[in-house]
Design a protein around this motif. Structure first.
Motif, PDB file in Angstrom:
ATOM      1  N   ILE A  44      12.673 112.276 -29.340  1.00 53.57           N
ATOM      2  CA  ILE A  44      12.422 112.120 -27.560  1.00 53.57           C
ATOM      3  C   ILE A  44      12.014 111.043 -27.455  1.00 53.57           C
ATOM      4  CG2 ILE A  44      12.650 114.516 -26.712  1.00 53.57           C
ATOM      5  CD1 ILE A  44       8.857 114.186 -26.467  1.00 53.57           C
ATOM      6  N   ALA A  45      11.616 109.892 -28.390  1.00 57.43           N
ATOM      7  CA  ALA A  45      10.331 108.268 -27.955  1.00 57.43           C
ATOM      8  C   ALA A  45      11.904 107.567 -26.400  1.00 57.43           C
ATOM      9  CB  ALA A  45      10.923 107.986 -29.120  1.00 57.43           C
ATOM     10  N   HIS A  46      13.481 107.784 -26.209  1.00 63.00           N
ATOM     11  CA  HIS A  46      14.241 106.925 -25.577  1.00 63.00           C
ATOM     12  C   HIS A  46      14.191 108.095 -24.507  1.00 63.00           C
ATOM     13  CE1 HIS A  46      14.631 103.915 -29.358  1.00 63.00           C
ATOM     14  NE2 HIS A  46      14.693 104.489 -29.828  1.00 63.00           N
ATOM     15  N   SER A  47      14.343 108.948 -24.297  1.00 64.44           N
ATOM     16  CA  SER A  47      14.809 109.461 -23.278  1.00 64.44           C
ATOM     17  C   SER A  47      13.235 109.913 -22.381  1.00 64.44           C
ATOM     18  CB  SER A  47      15.405 111.162 -23.586  1.00 64.44           C
ATOM     19  OG  SER A  47      14.468 111.559 -24.298  1.00 64.44           O
ATOM     20  N   ALA A  48      11.932 109.993 -23.358  1.00 66.64           N
ATOM     21  CA  ALA A  48      10.541 109.892 -22.479  1.00 66.64           C
ATOM     22  C   ALA A  48       9.299 109.913 -23.121  1.00 66.64           C
ATOM     23  CB  ALA A  48      10.855 111.812 -22.727  1.00 66.64           C
ATOM     24  N   PRO A  49       9.848 108.295 -23.448  1.00 66.88           N
ATOM     25  CA  PRO A  49       8.638 107.977 -23.826  1.00 66.88           C
ATOM     26  C   PRO A  49       7.376 107.348 -23.239  1.00 66.88           C
ATOM     27  CG  PRO A  49      10.156 105.986 -22.292  1.00 66.88           C
ATOM     28  CD  PRO A  49      10.888 107.138 -22.504  1.00 66.88           C
ATOM     29  N   GLY A  50       7.657 108.002 -22.147  1.00 64.64           N
ATOM     30  CA  GLY A  50       5.894 108.175 -21.508  1.00 64.64           C
ATOM     31  C   GLY A  50       5.212 108.919 -21.921  1.00 64.64           C
ATOM     32  N   TYR A  51       5.496 110.193 -21.816  1.00 65.31           N
ATOM     33  CA  TYR A  51       5.299 111.527 -22.436  1.00 65.31           C
ATOM     34  C   TYR A  51       5.028 111.498 -24.556  1.00 65.31           C
ATOM     35  CZ  TYR A  51       5.449 116.553 -24.437  1.00 65.31           C
ATOM     36  OH  TYR A  51       4.916 117.543 -25.375  1.00 65.31           O
ATOM     37  N   SER A 101       3.975 108.209 -25.431  1.00 59.65           N
ATOM     38  CA  SER A 101       3.121 107.538 -25.070  1.00 59.65           C
ATOM     39  C   SER A 101       2.123 108.201 -25.041  1.00 59.65           C
ATOM     40  CB  SER A 101       3.288 106.118 -24.396  1.00 59.65           C
ATOM     41  OG  SER A 101       1.887 105.842 -24.244  1.00 59.65           O
ATOM     42  N   ASP A 102       2.039 109.129 -23.736  1.00 61.95           N
ATOM     43  CA  ASP A 102       1.141 110.503 -24.044  1.00 61.95           C
ATOM     44  C   ASP A 102       0.174 111.451 -25.061  1.00 61.95           C
ATOM     45  OD1 ASP A 102       0.103 109.031 -21.427  1.00 61.95           O
ATOM     46  OD2 ASP A 102       1.216 111.117 -20.247  1.00 61.95           O
ATOM     47  N   VAL A 103       0.505 111.586 -25.150  1.00 64.24           N
ATOM     48  CA  VAL A 103       0.800 112.578 -26.816  1.00 64.24           C
ATOM     49  C   VAL A 103      -0.007 111.856 -27.856  1.00 64.24           C
ATOM     50  CG1 VAL A 103       1.823 113.757 -28.716  1.00 64.24           C
ATOM     51  CG2 VAL A 103       2.667 114.343 -26.734  1.00 64.24           C
ATOM     52  N   LEU A 104       0.227 110.539 -28.274  1.00 65.11           N
ATOM     53  CA  LEU A 104      -0.611 109.483 -28.678  1.00 65.11           C
ATOM     54  C   LEU A 104      -1.446 109.185 -28.791  1.00 65.11           C
ATOM     55  CD1 LEU A 104       2.818 107.111 -30.122  1.00 65.11           C
ATOM     56  CD2 LEU A 104       1.942 109.276 -30.985  1.00 65.11           C
ATOM     57  N   ALA A 105      -1.733 109.522 -26.963  1.00 62.24           N
ATOM     58  CA  ALA A 105      -3.129 108.894 -26.974  1.00 62.24           C
ATOM     59  C   ALA A 105      -4.162 109.843 -26.747  1.00 62.24           C
ATOM     60  CB  ALA A 105      -2.805 108.249 -25.523  1.00 62.24           C
ATOM     61  N   ASP A 143       1.427 114.546 -17.371  1.00 61.61           N
ATOM     62  CA  ASP A 143       1.393 116.142 -18.237  1.00 61.61           C
ATOM     63  C   ASP A 143       2.011 116.308 -19.244  1.00 61.61           C
ATOM     64  OD1 ASP A 143       1.193 118.914 -18.647  1.00 61.61           O
ATOM     65  OD2 ASP A 143       2.594 119.366 -16.579  1.00 61.61           O
ATOM     66  N   ILE A 144       1.409 116.681 -20.771  1.00 60.60           N
ATOM     67  CA  ILE A 144       1.881 117.287 -21.952  1.00 60.60           C
ATOM     68  C   ILE A 144       2.203 118.037 -22.453  1.00 60.60           C
ATOM     69  CG2 ILE A 144       1.395 114.275 -22.827  1.00 60.60           C
ATOM     70  CD1 ILE A 144      -1.222 115.633 -24.540  1.00 60.60           C
ATOM     71  N   GLY A 145       1.837 119.001 -21.504  1.00 62.50           N
ATOM     72  CA  GLY A 145       1.864 120.314 -21.182  1.00 62.50           C
ATOM     73  C   GLY A 145       0.622 121.352 -22.286  1.00 62.50           C
ATOM     74  N   LEU A 146       1.474 122.401 -22.881  1.00 62.53           N
ATOM     75  CA  LEU A 146       0.220 123.184 -24.250  1.00 62.53           C
ATOM     76  C   LEU A 146       0.170 121.961 -25.384  1.00 62.53           C
ATOM     77  CD1 LEU A 146       1.851 126.445 -24.186  1.00 62.53           C
ATOM     78  CD2 LEU A 146      -0.225 125.695 -23.143  1.00 62.53           C
ATOM     79  N   MET A 147       0.273 120.791 -25.799  1.00 60.42           N
ATOM     80  CA  MET A 147      -0.153 119.533 -26.744  1.00 60.42           C
ATOM     81  C   MET A 147      -1.403 119.271 -26.641  1.00 60.42           C
ATOM     82  SD  MET A 147       2.390 119.361 -28.588  1.00 60.42           S
ATOM     83  CE  MET A 147       1.638 117.375 -30.144  1.00 60.42           C
ATOM     84  N   GLN A 148      -1.701 118.953 -25.212  1.00 61.37           N
ATOM     85  CA  GLN A 148      -3.248 118.706 -25.009  1.00 61.37           C
ATOM     86  C   GLN A 148      -4.474 119.827 -24.921  1.00 61.37           C
ATOM     87  OE1 GLN A 148      -4.271 116.013 -22.288  1.00 61.37           O
ATOM     88  NE2 GLN A 148      -6.422 116.739 -23.408  1.00 61.37           N
ATOM     89  N   ALA A 149      -3.892 121.291 -24.736  1.00 60.73           N
ATOM     90  CA  ALA A 149      -4.417 122.276 -25.546  1.00 60.73           C
ATOM     91  C   ALA A 149      -4.565 122.838 -26.949  1.00 60.73           C
ATOM     92  CB  ALA A 149      -4.169 123.701 -25.130  1.00 60.73           C
ATOM     93  N   LEU A 150      -3.631 121.992 -27.429  1.00 62.03           N
ATOM     94  CA  LEU A 150      -3.089 122.047 -29.099  1.00 62.03           C
ATOM     95  C   LEU A 150      -4.233 121.264 -29.257  1.00 62.03           C
ATOM     96  CD1 LEU A 150      -1.867 124.018 -31.311  1.00 62.03           C
ATOM     97  CD2 LEU A 150      -0.060 122.321 -31.124  1.00 62.03           C
ATOM     98  N   SER A 151      -3.907 119.929 -29.156  1.00 63.10           N
ATOM     99  CA  SER A 151      -4.918 118.560 -29.393  1.00 63.10           C
ATOM    100  C   SER A 151      -6.342 119.123 -29.679  1.00 63.10           C
ATOM    101  CB  SER A 151      -4.771 117.712 -29.361  1.00 63.10           C
ATOM    102  OG  SER A 151      -5.992 116.531 -29.426  1.00 63.10           O
ATOM    103  N   LEU A 152      -6.768 119.936 -28.518  1.00 61.87           N
ATOM    104  CA  LEU A 152      -8.621 119.918 -28.475  1.00 61.87           C
ATOM    105  C   LEU A 152      -8.826 120.986 -29.741  1.00 61.87           C
ATOM    106  CD1 LEU A 152     -10.831 120.153 -27.349  1.00 61.87           C
ATOM    107  CD2 LEU A 152     -10.229 121.241 -25.205  1.00 61.87           C
TER     108      LEU A 152
END
Length: 229
Positions: free
Chosen positions: A104-111, A113-117, A127-136
């Motif tokens: 999804i890097a080409h279709s959703a680069p913003g998402y 980038s946020d996940v990597l951040a 908004d990266i959804g549950l990936m935020q909670a999972l990372s925490l």
């Protein structure tokens, strides 16, 4: 070849050593995380190695815990559950990184980038959804699990104590990553990697020693006068 508890525990020690070496190895010359890097072959290779590392780590700490269940007590159980959960979540995140993000890097680069951040201790702008909670949850279980597991192993005094102390200190030290931006964050992985290598080797050596004593007892038992009656 017969499968014994001693051999399985020794194999767990080897897995821990391999996990520690992989944990150190994947940090060497690690490029900056960005969307462009996610689409490269190097990204796929590094992510795959991280998945293997997490799986080997889980096997390794399982062997360490089972070897000293009685000695570590309730603290050991709690520590193992936390640390094990941490590595399971880490493995899940790395699988997502290896399989999902490149697609999804080409279709959703913003998402992406946020996940990597978030993965590097930063903040997402979207908004990266549950990936935020999972990372925490991953960070909490890894820190709390590493600290308590190291303390439990140190107190049990079955395996070498210096890597147990290093594990406890090394995992907690990662809290300082956001506070020390001038220091390469990859360096904070070194203490934990060395600790896994030390604990794994100690577990492997301890099991080889135990196996040697058992073999010696078996071979010497026919010479026991009591057994000749």
């Amino acid at each position: 070849m017969s499968i014994t508890t001693t051999k399985l525990t020794g194999a767990a020690g080897v897995c821990a050593v391999a996990a520690g070496l992989l944990f150190i190895g994947v940090q060497i010359n690690h490029p900056h995380l960005d969307v462009a890097f996610v689409t490269t072959t190097e990204w796929t290779v590094r992510q795959t190695l991280k998945v293997v590392m997490a799986a080997l780590s889980l096997i390794g700490i399982t062997g360490m815990y089972l070897r000293q269940v009685k000695q570590t007590g309730v603290l050991g159980l709690l520590a193992y559950v936390l640390f094990g959960a941490g590595y399971l979540i880490i493995m899940s995140i790395e699988v997502v990184g290896a399989v999902v993000l490149p697609s999804i890097a080409h279709s959703a680069p913003g998402y992406v980038s946020d996940v990597l951040a978030v993965a590097t201790g930063g903040h997402a702008t979207g908004d990266i959804g549950l990936m935020q909670a999972l990372s925490l949850v991953s960070g909490i279980t890894y820190l709390a699990g590493g600290l308590t597991f190291g303390i439990a192993l140190f107190r049990a005094n079955v395996l070498a104590r210096w890597p147990a102390a290093l594990l406890a200190g090394g995992t907690v030290a990662t809290i300082a990553i956001p506070l020390l931006p001038q220091i390469n964050e990859r360096l904070f992985a070194l203490p934990t990697g060395v600790a896994l290598v030390g604990l794994g080797y100690s577990l492997w050596r301890e099991q080889r020693t135990a196996a040697g004593r058992s073999l010696l007892n078996v071979t010497s038992s026919p010479l026991d006068p009591a057994g000749a009656k």
